[in-house]
Structures are given as C-alpha cells and as structure tokens.
Scaffold this active site. Structure first.
Site, PDB file in Angstrom:
ATOM      1  N   SER A 126       0.836  -1.198   0.000  1.00  0.00           N
ATOM      2  CA  SER A 126       0.000   0.000   0.000  1.00  0.00           C
ATOM      3  C   SER A 126       0.868   1.244   0.000  1.00  0.00           C
ATOM      4  O   SER A 126       1.967   1.262   0.578  1.00  0.00           O
ATOM      5  CB  SER A 126      -0.855  -0.031   1.270  1.00  0.00           C
ATOM      6  OG  SER A 126      -1.408   1.231   1.520  1.00  0.00           O
ATOM      7  N   TYR A 150      -1.317  -0.586  10.590  1.00  0.00           N
ATOM      8  CA  TYR A 150      -1.583  -1.210   9.296  1.00  0.00           C
ATOM      9  C   TYR A 150      -0.395  -1.001   8.347  1.00  0.00           C
ATOM     10  O   TYR A 150       0.102  -1.941   7.727  1.00  0.00           O
ATOM     11  CB  TYR A 150      -2.871  -0.620   8.698  1.00  0.00           C
ATOM     12  CG  TYR A 150      -3.088  -0.996   7.253  1.00  0.00           C
ATOM     13  CD1 TYR A 150      -3.421  -2.297   6.899  1.00  0.00           C
ATOM     14  CD2 TYR A 150      -2.941  -0.052   6.238  1.00  0.00           C
ATOM     15  CE1 TYR A 150      -3.609  -2.640   5.562  1.00  0.00           C
ATOM     16  CE2 TYR A 150      -3.134  -0.384   4.907  1.00  0.00           C
ATOM     17  CZ  TYR A 150      -3.463  -1.684   4.576  1.00  0.00           C
ATOM     18  OH  TYR A 150      -3.640  -2.031   3.257  1.00  0.00           O
ATOM     19  N   LYS A 154       2.384  -3.790   6.662  1.00  0.00           N
ATOM     20  CA  LYS A 154       2.732  -3.933   5.238  1.00  0.00           C
ATOM     21  C   LYS A 154       4.242  -3.778   5.050  1.00  0.00           C
ATOM     22  O   LYS A 154       4.873  -4.528   4.300  1.00  0.00           O
ATOM     23  CB  LYS A 154       1.995  -2.874   4.405  1.00  0.00           C
ATOM     24  CG  LYS A 154       0.508  -3.097   4.315  1.00  0.00           C
ATOM     25  CD  LYS A 154       0.211  -4.284   3.416  1.00  0.00           C
ATOM     26  CE  LYS A 154      -1.234  -4.657   3.417  1.00  0.00           C
ATOM     27  NZ  LYS A 154      -1.506  -5.952   2.791  1.00  0.00           N
TER      28      LYS A 154
HETATM   29  P1  NAD Z   1     -10.724  -7.267   1.255  1.00  0.00           P
HETATM   30  O1  NAD Z   1     -10.957  -7.253   2.720  1.00  0.00           O
HETATM   31  O2  NAD Z   1     -11.863  -7.010   0.351  1.00  0.00           O
HETATM   32  O3  NAD Z   1     -10.053  -8.642   0.819  1.00  0.00           O
HETATM   33  C1  NAD Z   1      -9.143  -9.337   1.653  1.00  0.00           C
HETATM   34  C2  NAD Z   1      -9.568 -10.794   1.663  1.00  0.00           C
HETATM   35  O4  NAD Z   1      -8.657 -11.531   2.489  1.00  0.00           O
HETATM   36  C3  NAD Z   1     -10.958 -11.010   2.234  1.00  0.00           C
HETATM   37  O5  NAD Z   1     -11.708 -11.818   1.337  1.00  0.00           O
HETATM   38  C4  NAD Z   1     -10.725 -11.696   3.571  1.00  0.00           C
HETATM   39  O6  NAD Z   1     -11.797 -12.555   3.903  1.00  0.00           O
HETATM   40  C5  NAD Z   1      -9.416 -12.412   3.304  1.00  0.00           C
HETATM   41  N1  NAD Z   1      -8.580 -12.677   4.482  1.00  0.00           N
HETATM   42  C6  NAD Z   1      -8.185 -11.804   5.436  1.00  0.00           C
HETATM   43  N2  NAD Z   1      -7.377 -12.402   6.321  1.00  0.00           N
HETATM   44  C7  NAD Z   1      -7.231 -13.694   5.914  1.00  0.00           C
HETATM   45  C8  NAD Z   1      -6.500 -14.818   6.414  1.00  0.00           C
HETATM   46  N3  NAD Z   1      -5.761 -14.731   7.532  1.00  0.00           N
HETATM   47  N4  NAD Z   1      -6.603 -15.985   5.741  1.00  0.00           N
HETATM   48  C9  NAD Z   1      -7.359 -16.094   4.618  1.00  0.00           C
HETATM   49  N5  NAD Z   1      -8.066 -15.069   4.106  1.00  0.00           N
HETATM   50  C10 NAD Z   1      -7.999 -13.877   4.745  1.00  0.00           C
HETATM   51  O7  NAD Z   1      -9.530  -6.215   0.978  1.00  0.00           O
HETATM   52  P2  NAD Z   1      -9.025  -5.665  -0.428  1.00  0.00           P
HETATM   53  O8  NAD Z   1      -9.447  -4.257  -0.554  1.00  0.00           O
HETATM   54  O9  NAD Z   1      -9.352  -6.643  -1.487  1.00  0.00           O
HETATM   55  O10 NAD Z   1      -7.470  -5.664  -0.168  1.00  0.00           O
HETATM   56  C11 NAD Z   1      -6.648  -6.724  -0.607  1.00  0.00           C
HETATM   57  C12 NAD Z   1      -5.221  -6.445  -0.175  1.00  0.00           C
HETATM   58  O11 NAD Z   1      -4.799  -5.205  -0.735  1.00  0.00           O
HETATM   59  C13 NAD Z   1      -5.068  -6.327   1.332  1.00  0.00           C
HETATM   60  O12 NAD Z   1      -3.858  -6.931   1.692  1.00  0.00           O
HETATM   61  C14 NAD Z   1      -5.013  -4.828   1.550  1.00  0.00           C
HETATM   62  O13 NAD Z   1      -4.260  -4.522   2.688  1.00  0.00           O
HETATM   63  C15 NAD Z   1      -4.313  -4.352   0.280  1.00  0.00           C
HETATM   64  N6  NAD Z   1      -4.621  -2.958  -0.087  1.00  0.00           N
HETATM   65  C16 NAD Z   1      -5.918  -2.585  -0.294  1.00  0.00           C
HETATM   66  C17 NAD Z   1      -6.204  -1.259  -0.614  1.00  0.00           C
HETATM   67  C18 NAD Z   1      -7.613  -0.808  -0.832  1.00  0.00           C
HETATM   68  O14 NAD Z   1      -7.859   0.404  -0.817  1.00  0.00           O
HETATM   69  N7  NAD Z   1      -8.577  -1.701  -1.060  1.00  0.00           N
HETATM   70  C19 NAD Z   1      -5.170  -0.311  -0.731  1.00  0.00           C
HETATM   71  C20 NAD Z   1      -3.858  -0.744  -0.543  1.00  0.00           C
HETATM   72  C21 NAD Z   1      -3.600  -2.075  -0.219  1.00  0.00           C
HETATM   73  N1  UFG Z   2     -12.771  11.090   3.190  1.00  0.00           N
HETATM   74  C1  UFG Z   2     -13.809  11.954   3.520  1.00  0.00           C
HETATM   75  N2  UFG Z   2     -14.963  11.400   3.983  1.00  0.00           N
HETATM   76  C2  UFG Z   2     -15.149  10.056   4.122  1.00  0.00           C
HETATM   77  C3  UFG Z   2     -14.080   9.189   3.780  1.00  0.00           C
HETATM   78  C4  UFG Z   2     -12.901   9.745   3.322  1.00  0.00           C
HETATM   79  O1  UFG Z   2     -13.683  13.164   3.425  1.00  0.00           O
HETATM   80  O2  UFG Z   2     -16.213   9.638   4.562  1.00  0.00           O
HETATM   81  C5  UFG Z   2     -11.526  11.665   2.643  1.00  0.00           C
HETATM   82  C6  UFG Z   2     -10.280  11.374   3.465  1.00  0.00           C
HETATM   83  O3  UFG Z   2     -10.110  12.341   4.467  1.00  0.00           O
HETATM   84  C7  UFG Z   2      -9.198  11.396   2.390  1.00  0.00           C
HETATM   85  C8  UFG Z   2      -9.908  10.858   1.146  1.00  0.00           C
HETATM   86  O4  UFG Z   2     -11.297  11.064   1.385  1.00  0.00           O
HETATM   87  O5  UFG Z   2      -8.800  12.719   2.129  1.00  0.00           O
HETATM   88  C9  UFG Z   2      -9.658   9.378   0.879  1.00  0.00           C
HETATM   89  O6  UFG Z   2      -9.941   8.647   2.065  1.00  0.00           O
HETATM   90  P1  UFG Z   2     -10.057   7.047   2.058  1.00  0.00           P
HETATM   91  O7  UFG Z   2     -10.421   6.648   3.452  1.00  0.00           O
HETATM   92  O8  UFG Z   2     -10.937   6.607   0.952  1.00  0.00           O
HETATM   93  O9  UFG Z   2      -8.597   6.580   1.681  1.00  0.00           O
HETATM   94  P2  UFG Z   2      -7.194   6.845   2.412  1.00  0.00           P
HETATM   95  O10 UFG Z   2      -6.356   7.581   1.434  1.00  0.00           O
HETATM   96  O11 UFG Z   2      -7.368   7.429   3.735  1.00  0.00           O
HETATM   97  O12 UFG Z   2      -6.655   5.345   2.642  1.00  0.00           O
HETATM   98  C10 UFG Z   2      -6.629   4.398   1.571  1.00  0.00           C
HETATM   99  C11 UFG Z   2      -6.902   2.997   2.105  1.00  0.00           C
HETATM  100  C12 UFG Z   2      -5.791   2.558   2.999  1.00  0.00           C
HETATM  101  C13 UFG Z   2      -4.487   2.668   2.322  1.00  0.00           C
HETATM  102  C14 UFG Z   2      -4.291   4.032   1.744  1.00  0.00           C
HETATM  103  C15 UFG Z   2      -3.059   3.958   0.905  1.00  0.00           C
HETATM  104  O13 UFG Z   2      -8.108   2.985   2.810  1.00  0.00           O
HETATM  105  O14 UFG Z   2      -5.989   1.189   3.304  1.00  0.00           O
HETATM  106  O15 UFG Z   2      -5.400   4.412   0.941  1.00  0.00           O
HETATM  107  O16 UFG Z   2      -2.898   5.003   0.100  1.00  0.00           O
HETATM  108  F1  UFG Z   2      -3.486   2.428   3.190  1.00  0.00           F
END
Ligand code: NAD
Ligand code: UFG
Length: 338
Positions: A126, A150, A154
């Site tokens: 991330s 978190y 990572k």
């Molecule tokens: P998500 O929660 O939708 O998907 C994660 C999946 O992993 C889920 O289906 C959950 O049930 C499964 N899981 C969690 N722990 C587990 C375990 N111990 N064993 C087996 N399964 C497990 O999340 P996502 O948005 O798809 O994110 C996927 C990955 O990308 C994560 O590692 C997250 O940290 C990373 N990531 C996501 C974002 C984002 O904004 N979505 C941004 C940066 C990084």
């Molecule tokens: N925001 C609002 N109102 C809301 C939600 C978010 O104003 O209800 C704003 C936040 O303050 C920020 C922007 O919208 O300025 C984006 O916020 P998000 O929560 O959607 O995303 P973040 O950038 O805070 O975090 C996301 C993921 C994290 C990841 C990060 C990495 O949620 O898991 O991006 O860039 F680590």
C-alpha cells in the site's frame, strides 16, 4: 495445460477483480480465503463473468495444515497474495490481530511456498508505507515511514520479502503499492462489498447515494490543497487487476524483487470526487464539512513511471469511469453480496 495461480483473499475486493483478469489471461485460479471480510458468492460472480469456475478452499492462511494440503494438491506457477486486514482505525485498536493476519499469515504462506518450490509471488502492499516524510509524488525508492499499525504491518512484510530475495535470488517477488483503488467491474456483478463501519470515500459516497446514509462527512477543508480537501490518487480496480497480471507475467522470467507503485500519477480532491460521482450517478450527495480525520495526510499521489517503463502498465480508466462503475455495482447490489 493452463498455469495455476493461487490467489489468497481471492473473494475480496482486489482479489475478485484480479481473478477475473487472470481467467481472461488464460490462467487457472485457486482461491484460499477465510471469508472474514467477503462471501463465497463473489466467486460465483467471477464464474458468471468469466464463463469459467474458480477452485476454492475456505480457511485461514495461518493454518499450516491447510496450506500443506493445498500446495500438495496443485502445482502452482505463482501466488498473488491479496489476503489481509486493512481497516486503519481497527488496526490501531487491535495491533496483534493485524500483525497475525498480515505478517504471520504471510510468513506461513512463504514457508509453504518454499517447501513446495513455488517462488513467484505478487504481494498487495500500500502507498501508506511511505508515511508523512516522503516527497510527493511518491517514488518507490523514497524512505518508508508508515505512521500506522496497518502501514507497519505492510512494511514488515516488504522487509521480509526483501531479506528473502537477498538470501536466495531464485525468488521472483513483486511488491505492488496501491494508491486508492476504487470502482468495480463494468458488469456490476462484483465490487467493493464494504461491511461494518464504512470508512473509505467511495463506499461512503455510494451509501449516501443509495440512501443508506444521510450525508457524506468531508474530513477537513483547511488542508493546503487547491480547495482545502484531501487529495488522493484514485485508480480503477480493473487497472489494479491488470497490473497484477502484468507483474505476474514479468516475474515468469525475471527473478529478484520488483517494487512498483500502482497509481495514475495524479490526485483528485474529495470535492472533485464528489462532483464526478454526482455526474456519473445522477444523484445528489449531501455532504458536510467535519474536522480532519486523525492520521490523514493532506495530499499524495504516485510517481507511476516505473510501472510504465518496466511493465508497460499504466492506469487507463478515468475518474468518471471509476465513479460510474462503483455506482453500477452499488445500485445493482444495494446490500452487497447476499
Ligand atoms: P478485502 O478485505 O476485500 O479482501 C481481503 C480478503 O482476504 C478477504 O476476502 C478476507 O476474507 C481475506 N482474508 C483476510 N485475512 C485472511 C486470512 N488470515 N486468511 C485467509 N483469508 C484472509 O480487501 P481488499 O481491498 O481486497 O485488499 C486486498 C489487499 O490489498 C489487502 O492486503 C489490503 O491490505 C491491500 N490494499 C488494499 C487497498 C484498498 O484500498 N482496497 C489499498 C492498498 C492495499
Ligand atoms: N474522506 C472523507 N470522507 C469520508 C471518507 C474519506 O472526506 O467519509 C476523505 C479522506 O479524508 C481522504 C480521502 O477522502 O482525504 C480518501 O480517504 P479514504 O479513506 O478513501 O482513503 P485513504 O487515502 O485514507 O486510505 C486508503 C486505504 C488505505 C491505504 C491508503 C493507501 O483505505 O488502506 O489508501 O494510500 F493504506
């Protein structure tokens, strides 16, 4: 014979879209997911989109016996490691659980991979690993200083992968640092099924538009940004999915460690996203300024040039497509996967 890829967390948001792209690229897909934040229904939808099924095993990645069975059953060509926990505030309250699911699970998985001579992995990292000090746009070589549990979970996995490749260069490892993935598959069949308290901007917007919440809180409007609201690099989840497939293909021949940002290279403010969403959905989204959210940074976005030069990958879909696809998913599935 198609190559088989293990997708951990394949029923989740990123994993499910990546499965669709893997199937389209003619891989076979096996999912391991404990469904702690997803539903098996997502896997049926992937099959509906792709016309091909996904094999899956329910279980936790920390379960060594399960991994032993799965790795003995299939000869994997590689692993996309998307499983993990991702709620920033929850991680601050429950650090041990986050280190268990993010770090311990990754170690257990890597052990199983080594034992079965599977040495190609793409890891979901991330942009949050960069932390406050880095200069915007973030470049991959910037020092890492995450300011949350978190983010540190990572970074720790990234450190492990780095040490692993140092000790044994026969590993083929890709680290993908996603910025802000949003949107959904254009079919509207899969998307982000945000459960519990919704914290992220796009799911929150969707919930207001569908009438589940009265208004969108905008966290801060006094940031040093053009309109005072936070700026992020939003990218379409299908671009993220394509980035995984390209990385996996690159790692088929290239060993060592490849670390890439996945972002568009430009930022949008909260207000710009709200306006784009209103245009795409035809819905008005009432909003209200509230104080800044603790831990939020003012503005950051990716330097996305490395992914382009190494993989030929760049984000193709614009903000209006991200909003239109997020809204199609939400309006077709008001209660997510049921
Ligand atoms: P998500 O929660 O939708 O998907 C994660 C999946 O992993 C889920 O289906 C959950 O049930 C499964 N899981 C969690 N722990 C587990 C375990 N111990 N064993 C087996 N399964 C497990 O999340 P996502 O948005 O798809 O994110 C996927 C990955 O990308 C994560 O590692 C997250 O940290 C990373 N990531 C996501 C974002 C984002 O904004 N979505 C941004 C940066 C990084
Ligand atoms: N925001 C609002 N109102 C809301 C939600 C978010 O104003 O209800 C704003 C936040 O303050 C920020 C922007 O919208 O300025 C984006 O916020 P998000 O929560 O959607 O995303 P973040 O950038 O805070 O975090 C996301 C993921 C994290 C990841 C990060 C990495 O949620 O898991 O991006 O860039 F680590």
């Amino acid at each position: 014979m198609r190559q088989k890829i293990l997708v951990t967390g394949g029923a989740g948001y990123i994993g499910s879209h990546t499965c669709v792209e893997l199937l389209a690229a003619d891989y076979d897909v096996v999912v391991v997911d404990n469904f702690s934040n997803s539903k098996p229904a997502a896997l049926d939808r992937i099959a509906q989109i792709s016309g091909r099924s996904v094999l899956w095993h329910e279980g936790d990645l920390r379960d060594r016996a399960l991994l032993q069975r799965v790795f003995s059953q299939y000869a994997f060509a590689g692993v996309l490691h998307c499983a993990g926990l991702k709620a920033i505030a929850e991680a601050q309250r429950e650090p041990l659980r986050y280190y268990q699911h993010n770090l311990e699970a990754s170690l257990t998985l890597l052990d199983a991979m080594a034992a079965h001579d599977v040495r190609r992995m793409v890891f979901s990292s991330s942009a949050t690993v960069y932390g406050e000090g880095a200069r915007v746009p973030y470049r991959e070589e910037a020092p890492l200083a995450p300011n949350t549990v978190y983010g540190r979970s990572k970074m720790m996995v990234e450190d492990v992968l780095h040490d692993l490749v140092q000790s044994d260069p026969s590993w083929h490892i890709g680290i993908l640092r996603y910025f802000n993935p949003v949107g959904a598959h254009p079919s509207g069949l899969i998307g982000e099924d945000a459960r519990g308290s919704v914290n992220n901007l796009m799911p929150h917007l969707c919930q207001v538009a569908i009438g589940k919440r009265a208004e969108l809180p905008i966290f801060g409007h006094d940031y040093p940004t053009p309109d005072g609201t936070g700026v992020r690099d939003y990218l379409h989840v299908m671009d993220v999915a394509e980035g995984h497939v390209k990385t996996l293909q690159y790692l088929a021949t290239e060993s060592g460690l490849l670390t890439l940002n996945l972002g568009t290279g430009r930022g949008y403010s909260v207000l710009e996203v709200v306006r784009a969403f209103e245009r795409a959905s035809g819905k008005r989204v009432p909003s209200r300024y509230v104080p800044r959210r603790q831990g939020d940074l003012a503005s950051y976005y990716a330097d996305a040039t490395r992914a382009s030069s190494v993989l030929g990958w760049h984000a193709k879909r614009d903000l209006s497509e991200m909003c239109a696809d997020a809204w199609r998913w939400q309006s077709n599935n008001p209660d997510g996967y049921i």
